[in-house]
Design a protein around this motif. Structure first.
Motif, PDB file in Angstrom:
ATOM      1  N   ALA A  77     -17.213 -16.146  30.590  1.00  0.00           N
ATOM      2  CA  ALA A  77     -15.436 -16.647  31.348  1.00  0.00           C
ATOM      3  C   ALA A  77     -15.563 -16.399  33.237  1.00  0.00           C
ATOM      4  O   ALA A  77     -14.879 -17.600  33.818  1.00  0.00           O
ATOM      5  N   PHE A  78     -16.312 -15.475  33.379  1.00  0.00           N
ATOM      6  CA  PHE A  78     -16.758 -15.646  35.026  1.00  0.00           C
ATOM      7  C   PHE A  78     -16.747 -16.052  35.607  1.00  0.00           C
ATOM      8  O   PHE A  78     -16.204 -16.260  37.146  1.00  0.00           O
ATOM      9  N   VAL A  79     -17.732 -17.135  35.487  1.00  0.00           N
ATOM     10  CA  VAL A  79     -18.522 -18.569  36.001  1.00  0.00           C
ATOM     11  C   VAL A  79     -17.901 -19.566  35.655  1.00  0.00           C
ATOM     12  O   VAL A  79     -17.402 -20.081  37.030  1.00  0.00           O
TER      13      VAL A  79
ATOM     14  N   THR B 186     -13.226  -8.137  37.762  1.00  0.00           N
ATOM     15  CA  THR B 186     -11.756  -7.383  37.697  1.00  0.00           C
ATOM     16  C   THR B 186     -11.276  -8.152  39.101  1.00  0.00           C
ATOM     17  O   THR B 186     -10.026  -8.710  39.011  1.00  0.00           O
ATOM     18  N   VAL B 187     -11.126  -7.366  39.954  1.00  0.00           N
ATOM     19  CA  VAL B 187     -11.842  -7.977  41.454  1.00  0.00           C
ATOM     20  C   VAL B 187     -11.861  -9.501  41.442  1.00  0.00           C
ATOM     21  O   VAL B 187     -10.217  -9.997  42.440  1.00  0.00           O
TER      22      VAL B 187
ATOM     23  N   GLY C 236      -7.179  -1.854  32.764  1.00  0.00           N
ATOM     24  CA  GLY C 236      -7.665  -1.385  31.879  1.00  0.00           C
ATOM     25  C   GLY C 236      -9.022  -0.704  31.377  1.00  0.00           C
ATOM     26  O   GLY C 236      -9.673   0.420  31.379  1.00  0.00           O
ATOM     27  N   LEU C 237      -9.510  -2.399  31.093  1.00  0.00           N
ATOM     28  CA  LEU C 237     -11.543  -2.587  30.444  1.00  0.00           C
ATOM     29  C   LEU C 237     -12.297  -1.719  31.780  1.00  0.00           C
ATOM     30  O   LEU C 237     -13.080  -0.644  31.807  1.00  0.00           O
ATOM     31  N   SER C 238     -11.732  -1.982  32.793  1.00  0.00           N
ATOM     32  CA  SER C 238     -12.441  -1.374  34.378  1.00  0.00           C
ATOM     33  C   SER C 238     -12.142  -0.121  34.375  1.00  0.00           C
ATOM     34  O   SER C 238     -13.703   1.016  34.613  1.00  0.00           O
ATOM     35  N   ILE C 239     -11.376   1.151  34.150  1.00  0.00           N
ATOM     36  CA  ILE C 239     -11.132   1.885  34.290  1.00  0.00           C
ATOM     37  C   ILE C 239     -11.664   2.723  33.415  1.00  0.00           C
ATOM     38  O   ILE C 239     -12.733   3.936  32.874  1.00  0.00           O
ATOM     39  N   ILE C 240     -11.727   2.424  31.849  1.00  0.00           N
ATOM     40  CA  ILE C 240     -12.162   2.710  30.432  1.00  0.00           C
ATOM     41  C   ILE C 240     -13.911   2.957  30.642  1.00  0.00           C
ATOM     42  O   ILE C 240     -14.802   3.905  30.759  1.00  0.00           O
ATOM     43  N   MET C 241     -15.262   1.385  31.320  1.00  0.00           N
ATOM     44  CA  MET C 241     -16.151   0.973  31.234  1.00  0.00           C
ATOM     45  C   MET C 241     -16.172   2.174  32.703  1.00  0.00           C
ATOM     46  O   MET C 241     -17.693   2.535  32.791  1.00  0.00           O
ATOM     47  N   ASP C 242     -15.191   1.777  33.760  1.00  0.00           N
ATOM     48  CA  ASP C 242     -15.986   2.534  34.631  1.00  0.00           C
ATOM     49  C   ASP C 242     -17.603   2.472  35.544  1.00  0.00           C
ATOM     50  O   ASP C 242     -18.309   3.854  35.479  1.00  0.00           O
ATOM     51  N   ASN C 243     -17.600   1.093  35.993  1.00  0.00           N
ATOM     52  CA  ASN C 243     -18.668   0.860  36.893  1.00  0.00           C
ATOM     53  C   ASN C 243     -18.601  -0.142  37.475  1.00  0.00           C
ATOM     54  O   ASN C 243     -17.470  -0.538  37.762  1.00  0.00           O
ATOM     55  N   TRP C 244     -19.199  -0.384  38.495  1.00  0.00           N
ATOM     56  CA  TRP C 244     -19.060  -1.037  39.800  1.00  0.00           C
ATOM     57  C   TRP C 244     -18.946  -3.047  39.405  1.00  0.00           C
ATOM     58  O   TRP C 244     -18.042  -3.649  39.448  1.00  0.00           O
ATOM     59  N   TRP C 245     -19.483  -3.073  38.551  1.00  0.00           N
ATOM     60  CA  TRP C 245     -20.260  -4.914  38.416  1.00  0.00           C
ATOM     61  C   TRP C 245     -18.603  -5.475  37.748  1.00  0.00           C
ATOM     62  O   TRP C 245     -18.489  -6.031  37.719  1.00  0.00           O
ATOM     63  N   MET C 246     -18.365  -4.294  36.221  1.00  0.00           N
ATOM     64  CA  MET C 246     -17.151  -4.842  36.671  1.00  0.00           C
ATOM     65  C   MET C 246     -15.759  -4.770  37.265  1.00  0.00           C
ATOM     66  O   MET C 246     -14.837  -5.560  36.635  1.00  0.00           O
ATOM     67  N   TRP C 247     -15.887  -3.693  37.633  1.00  0.00           N
ATOM     68  CA  TRP C 247     -14.479  -3.536  39.027  1.00  0.00           C
ATOM     69  C   TRP C 247     -14.637  -4.781  39.699  1.00  0.00           C
ATOM     70  O   TRP C 247     -13.836  -5.412  40.049  1.00  0.00           O
ATOM     71  N   THR C 248     -16.306  -4.968  40.287  1.00  0.00           N
ATOM     72  CA  THR C 248     -16.257  -6.442  41.046  1.00  0.00           C
ATOM     73  C   THR C 248     -15.368  -8.117  39.918  1.00  0.00           C
ATOM     74  O   THR C 248     -14.957  -8.734  41.076  1.00  0.00           O
TER      75      THR C 248
END
Length: 213
Positions: free
Chosen positions: A185-187, A113-114, A99-111
């Motif tokens: 959190a990602f790290v 997320t995946v 949901g946040l990736s859809i809202i923020m709509d940028n490549w790094w957030m989608w990366t």
């Protein structure tokens, strides 16, 4: 007349699946679509519904903590709970990431997320399938990861950039702080995933190794 003892040790009764911890776990699963709907309402621009989404996420995180504590304290750990609890956790956090990736709509957030979702579901499915005979204790890094994820996703669920007036500056500062937490959190997600698969490999290698003669 004295009682006659057979000497048999009574076995503990298997707890019923109908208990409070499992009810709380089920509640978390039910909350997922409502959280997603509130988060994405009006493209994520609604201050009211983003706040509702945060409240739902907060309730989900609290019940995650409470149901585990109750299950252990009252010996109510069940097979259903062992399967449903991690699924509920991954479902609510997965919905938050998507949901946040859809809202923020940028490549790094989608990366992020995946990568996070692949790691989370790979670990969960491995725990539920091939690791029935291998016990991997939860690492400290995994606990830190969970806490950092919950805080970051909780803050980002709020309409931090949608508010104005006197809340504008605090909202932006909190948003930057939340992004920083998300990167932490990602790290930790990557590191704890590495530790998990490393420990799995060691355990499986130990099991397969022939006993010394």
């Amino acid at each position: 007349m004295s009682e006659t003892h057979t000497g048999a040790t009574p076995t503990a009764a298997t707890p019923s699946n109908w208990n409070l911890p499992n009810a709380l776990t089920t509640l978390r699963i039910v909350l997922v679509p409502f959280y997603g709907w509130a988060l994405l309402y009006d493209g994520g621009d609604s201050v009211t519904w983003r706040t509702v989404a945060w409240a739902i996420f907060f309730v989900a995180m609290v019940t995650d903590k409470v149901d585990g504590d109750i299950a252990r304290a009252r010996n109510l750990v069940t097979d259903f709970g062992k399967i449903a609890d991690p699924i509920a956790d991954k479902a609510i956090t997965g919905m938050a990431f998507i949901g946040l990736s859809i809202i923020m709509d940028n490549w790094w957030m989608w990366t992020i997320t995946v990568v996070v979702l692949v790691r989370e579901w790979a670990v969960t499915l491995l725990r539920l399938s091939v690791l029935k005979s291998v016990v991997i204790a939860a690492a400290q890094s995994g606990k830190w990861k969970t806490a950092a994820q919950a805080l970051a996703l909780g803050f980002l669920s709020l309409p931090l950039l949608e508010v104005d007036g006197w809340l504008d500056i605090p909202g932006k500062v909190t948003y930057v702080f939340a992004i920083g937490l998300l990167l932490v959190a990602f790290v930790l997600t990557l590191w704890s995933g590495y530790e998990f698969f490393r420990d799995v490999w060691k355990q499986r290698d130990r099991i397969r190794r022939p006993a010394a003669s």
